[in-house]
Design an enzyme around this catalytic site. Structure first.
Site, PDB file in Angstrom:
ATOM      1  CD  GLU A  53     -17.766  94.727  -2.206  1.00 26.59           C
ATOM      2  OE1 GLU A  53     -18.180  95.850  -1.832  1.00 26.59           O
ATOM      3  OE2 GLU A  53     -16.933  94.074  -1.569  1.00 26.59           O
ATOM      4  CB  CYS A 108     -20.101 101.954  -5.114  1.00 23.80           C
ATOM      5  SG  CYS A 108     -18.353 101.595  -4.998  1.00 23.80           S
TER       6      CYS A 108
HETATM    7  P1  NAD Z   1     -26.529  97.072 -12.203  1.00 27.41           P
HETATM    8  O1  NAD Z   1     -27.058  96.458 -10.962  1.00 27.41           O
HETATM    9  O2  NAD Z   1     -27.489  97.585 -13.198  1.00 27.41           O
HETATM   10  O3  NAD Z   1     -25.621  95.990 -12.987  1.00 27.41           O
HETATM   11  C1  NAD Z   1     -24.489  95.396 -12.382  1.00 27.41           C
HETATM   12  C2  NAD Z   1     -24.223  94.047 -13.030  1.00 27.41           C
HETATM   13  O4  NAD Z   1     -25.266  93.142 -12.657  1.00 27.41           O
HETATM   14  C3  NAD Z   1     -24.222  94.074 -14.565  1.00 27.41           C
HETATM   15  O5  NAD Z   1     -23.214  93.211 -15.039  1.00 27.41           O
HETATM   16  C4  NAD Z   1     -25.598  93.540 -14.913  1.00 27.41           C
HETATM   17  O6  NAD Z   1     -25.685  92.968 -16.192  1.00 27.41           O
HETATM   18  C5  NAD Z   1     -25.787  92.509 -13.817  1.00 27.41           C
HETATM   19  N1  NAD Z   1     -27.173  92.132 -13.541  1.00 27.41           N
HETATM   20  C6  NAD Z   1     -28.293  92.876 -13.664  1.00 27.41           C
HETATM   21  N2  NAD Z   1     -29.368  92.151 -13.290  1.00 27.41           N
HETATM   22  C7  NAD Z   1     -28.919  90.942 -12.904  1.00 27.41           C
HETATM   23  C8  NAD Z   1     -29.555  89.747 -12.416  1.00 27.41           C
HETATM   24  N3  NAD Z   1     -30.875  89.665 -12.265  1.00 27.41           N
HETATM   25  N4  NAD Z   1     -28.781  88.686 -12.100  1.00 27.41           N
HETATM   26  C9  NAD Z   1     -27.439  88.760 -12.242  1.00 27.41           C
HETATM   27  N5  NAD Z   1     -26.786  89.849 -12.716  1.00 27.41           N
HETATM   28  C10 NAD Z   1     -27.523  90.918 -13.047  1.00 27.41           C
HETATM   29  O7  NAD Z   1     -25.496  98.202 -11.762  1.00 27.41           O
HETATM   30  P2  NAD Z   1     -24.731  99.272 -12.658  1.00 27.41           P
HETATM   31  O8  NAD Z   1     -25.691 100.296 -13.140  1.00 27.41           O
HETATM   32  O9  NAD Z   1     -23.862  98.587 -13.655  1.00 27.41           O
HETATM   33  O10 NAD Z   1     -23.742  99.919 -11.577  1.00 27.41           O
HETATM   34  C11 NAD Z   1     -24.139 100.894 -10.648  1.00 27.41           C
HETATM   35  C12 NAD Z   1     -24.420 100.279  -9.293  1.00 27.41           C
HETATM   36  O11 NAD Z   1     -23.330  99.484  -8.863  1.00 27.41           O
HETATM   37  C13 NAD Z   1     -24.594 101.340  -8.223  1.00 27.41           C
HETATM   38  O12 NAD Z   1     -25.641 100.966  -7.381  1.00 27.41           O
HETATM   39  C14 NAD Z   1     -23.266 101.312  -7.489  1.00 27.41           C
HETATM   40  O13 NAD Z   1     -23.320 101.808  -6.173  1.00 27.41           O
HETATM   41  C15 NAD Z   1     -22.949  99.860  -7.539  1.00 27.41           C
HETATM   42  N6  NAD Z   1     -21.520  99.603  -7.351  1.00 27.41           N
HETATM   43  C16 NAD Z   1     -21.119  99.091  -6.154  1.00 27.41           C
HETATM   44  C17 NAD Z   1     -19.769  98.881  -5.919  1.00 27.41           C
HETATM   45  C18 NAD Z   1     -19.275  98.353  -4.590  1.00 27.41           C
HETATM   46  O14 NAD Z   1     -18.141  97.925  -4.540  1.00 27.41           O
HETATM   47  N7  NAD Z   1     -20.066  98.382  -3.530  1.00 27.41           N
HETATM   48  C19 NAD Z   1     -18.820  99.175  -6.919  1.00 27.41           C
HETATM   49  C20 NAD Z   1     -19.277  99.685  -8.135  1.00 27.41           C
HETATM   50  C21 NAD Z   1     -20.632  99.897  -8.332  1.00 27.41           C
END
Ligand code: NAD
Length: 503
Positions: A262, A296
């Site tokens: 997602e 998102c």
């Molecule tokens: P992010 O990608 O920085 O972090 C999301 C999660 O991934 C965190 O828990 C982080 O610690 C983890 N993470 C980071 N690097 C990783 C790796 N290499 N391996 C595994 N896990 C890792 O995102 P954010 O800043 O927390 O959130 C914003 C983003 O999330 C935006 O792009 C938004 O569109 C997206 N988002 C999407 C949805 C959806 O349902 N499509 C919902 C909410 C947010």
């Protein structure tokens, strides 16, 4: 400390790992959760180390063997009680969501309500994990499929929905018979710790002392990678940025595991010459400014018919100027801060390149103080490079079009495919937008904003958004394994496709 933090079991220093009601762990690095509105520390969190991660995963995997044996409706009953426990703590938990993420209180309440709604949905679902029965081509044979629990599911969540996205995944997975290991965002770990305390209370009441719902606080590069590389975890559901999703997808694919991804969106509304502006204006405002543009599904692009552009911009500027920006817990405030300084710099960097890409900032876009910004309205000549990228901040790009086909093309030509909408009262335009030649997104709305989805439908998007689906409809199937069964209840051994192997 606020009294609502005490009510939620949050202390000055908290352990970030949990695999059972009395099994809290956390002897790794210490991080501090920061209030994005004030920059002040809220509380400390001790992250887990690798040994603790292994104990958590072992507990989740061994508990799975017992949990899957519990009849699904009984699992649903426990999830129903979790929903009630969330109801009792709704006010406190909503305040914590607001404090830790910076979203306004009414949106914090909406987020907790979403988790409550999902628990109701999951409880009903626990009696409806249906498989199909198909007519067998062979005499005296029965052919059907059944759905079995999958295992321990890894759940990686983003900062902006720290409770609801856990609910979409963990509550559905648990009625499906799975146990879960949750790695929340390190920007909002206290929401996860509070949810874990609530869930632990319900598990204790029901005699489940070990890891049905586990917590594994740590950063993405460590705990997130351990989860995605771990062959004990058959499914990883990851919510976050596209770059994170690509790393998780690669790690999980190397071991041929399953993912639900997602990821980021780049959502547009088309404002047609036939749009009803009384509907369009509030939808754009909530879509673009709600959660300070950090959903998102936030509205990033408005594709407006040339005949409506000037009127729309005038109305939008008026509406934007009346938005109160400030303390997210103040009921008059409509927009809180961005999550951190990095989010503010990302927004400023995007705005700095507007002019060189042929655009113009027509409203706002200034840094106010700390993590507070003015939302920006920017006019651009098309999907220039800065528009094709998701900047997770309240920047709204306005792009003019002259015929509906062109608008649909503009809507589809970005790499992401999450949410989309058309504002029109023209039936042909609406049906075209929803047809196979129309929007290429996972969500397509008519006269409804891009953000604010209901839980009853499957939620997710196409292309770089990752293709995953969560929440309602039949999204539960991803959390189970399908088994196709053929039973021969006769006394002959006919082969399928009429093969004769008797000579
Ligand atoms: P992010 O990608 O920085 O972090 C999301 C999660 O991934 C965190 O828990 C982080 O610690 C983890 N993470 C980071 N690097 C990783 C790796 N290499 N391996 C595994 N896990 C890792 O995102 P954010 O800043 O927390 O959130 C914003 C983003 O999330 C935006 O792009 C938004 O569109 C997206 N988002 C999407 C949805 C959806 O349902 N499509 C919902 C909410 C947010």
């Amino acid at each position: 400390m606020h009294s609502f933090l005490n009510n939620l079991g949050i202390k000055k220093e908290n352990l970030g790992g949990c695999y059972g009601i009395d099994n809290w762990v956390g002897y790794g690095e210490t991080i501090i959760s920061i209030n994005p509105a004030t920059g002040e520390p809220i509380a400390k969190i001790r992250l887990i180390d690798e040994g603790e991660y292994n104990n958590i995963t072992k507990s989740a995997c061994s508990t799975f063997k017992k949990w899957r044996e519990l009849p699904a409706p009984k699992r649903g009953e426990i999830v129903r009680q979790i929903g009630n426990a969330l109801r009792k703590k709704k006010e406190d938990l909503s305040k914590l969501v607001s404090l830790e993420t910076g979203k306004i209180y009414t949106e914090g309440q909406g987020e907790v309500q979403e988790a409550i709604d999902i628990s109701d949905f999951a409880c009903g679902l626990s009696r409806q994990l249906y498989g199909n029965t198909m007519p067998s081509e062979r005499q005296s044979h029965r052919l059907y499929e059944q759905w079995h629990p999958l295992g321990s599911v890894g759940i990686i969540t983003a900062f902006n929905f720290p409770v609801a996205v856990w609910g979409w995944n963990a509550l559905i997975a648990s009625v499906c018979g799975d146990t879960t290991i949750w790695k929340p965002s390190s920007k909002v770990p206290l929401c996860a710790i509070a949810v874990q305390h609530i869930v632990n209370g319900v598990l204790a009441d029901n005699g489940w002392e070990t890891g049905v719902f586990c917590l594994a606080c740590g950063d993405g590069k460590t705990v997130g990678s351990w989860i995605s590389k771990d062959p004990r975890i058959p499914l990883v559901s990851a919510t976050g940025s596209v770059s994170m999703g690509k790393k998780v997808a690669e790690n999980v694919a190397k071991r041929l595991g399953k993912t639900i991804l997602e990821l980021g969106g780049n959502n547009a509304v088309i404002v047609s010459e036939h749009a009803n502006m009384d509907l369009t204006l509030p939808a754009i405002l909530f879509g673009a400014i709600g959660t300070a543009g950090q959903r998102c599904t936030s509205l990033r692009r408005v594709l407006v018919h040339s005949s409506r552009k000037d009127d729309l911009i005038t109305r939008l500027i008026k509406a934007y100027s009346s938005v109160e920006i400030g303390d997210p817990l103040d009921p008059d405030v409509r927009m809180g801060p961005l999550i951190d300084g990095r989010a503010v710099s990302d927004m400023m960097m995007a705005l700095a390149s507007v002019e060189e890409q042929g655009g113009a900032i027509i409203y706002g876009g200034k840094r106010l103080r700390g993590n507070f910004v003015e939302p920006a309205i920017v006019e651009v000549p098309g999907n220039v490079p800065i528009v094709s990228k998701e900047t997770f901040a309240p920047i709204l790009y306005i792009i003019e079009y002259s015929d509906f086909d062109e608008a649909v093309q503009l809507q589809n030509e970005v790499p992401q495919g999450l949410s989309s909408a058309a504002f029109t009262t023209n039936l042909t335009e609406a049906e075209y937008f929803l047809s196979c030649s129309g929007s290429d997104c996972g969500i397509a709305n008519i006269n409804v904003s891009t953000s604010g989805a209901e839980i009853g439908g499957a939620f997710g998007g196409e292309k770089e958004t990752g293709g995953g689906r969560e929440a309602g409809s039949d999204a539960w199937k991803a959390y189970m394994r399908r088994q196709t069964v053929t039973i021969n209840w006769g006394n002959k051994m006919p082969l399928s496709q009429g093969i004769d192997f008797s000579k």
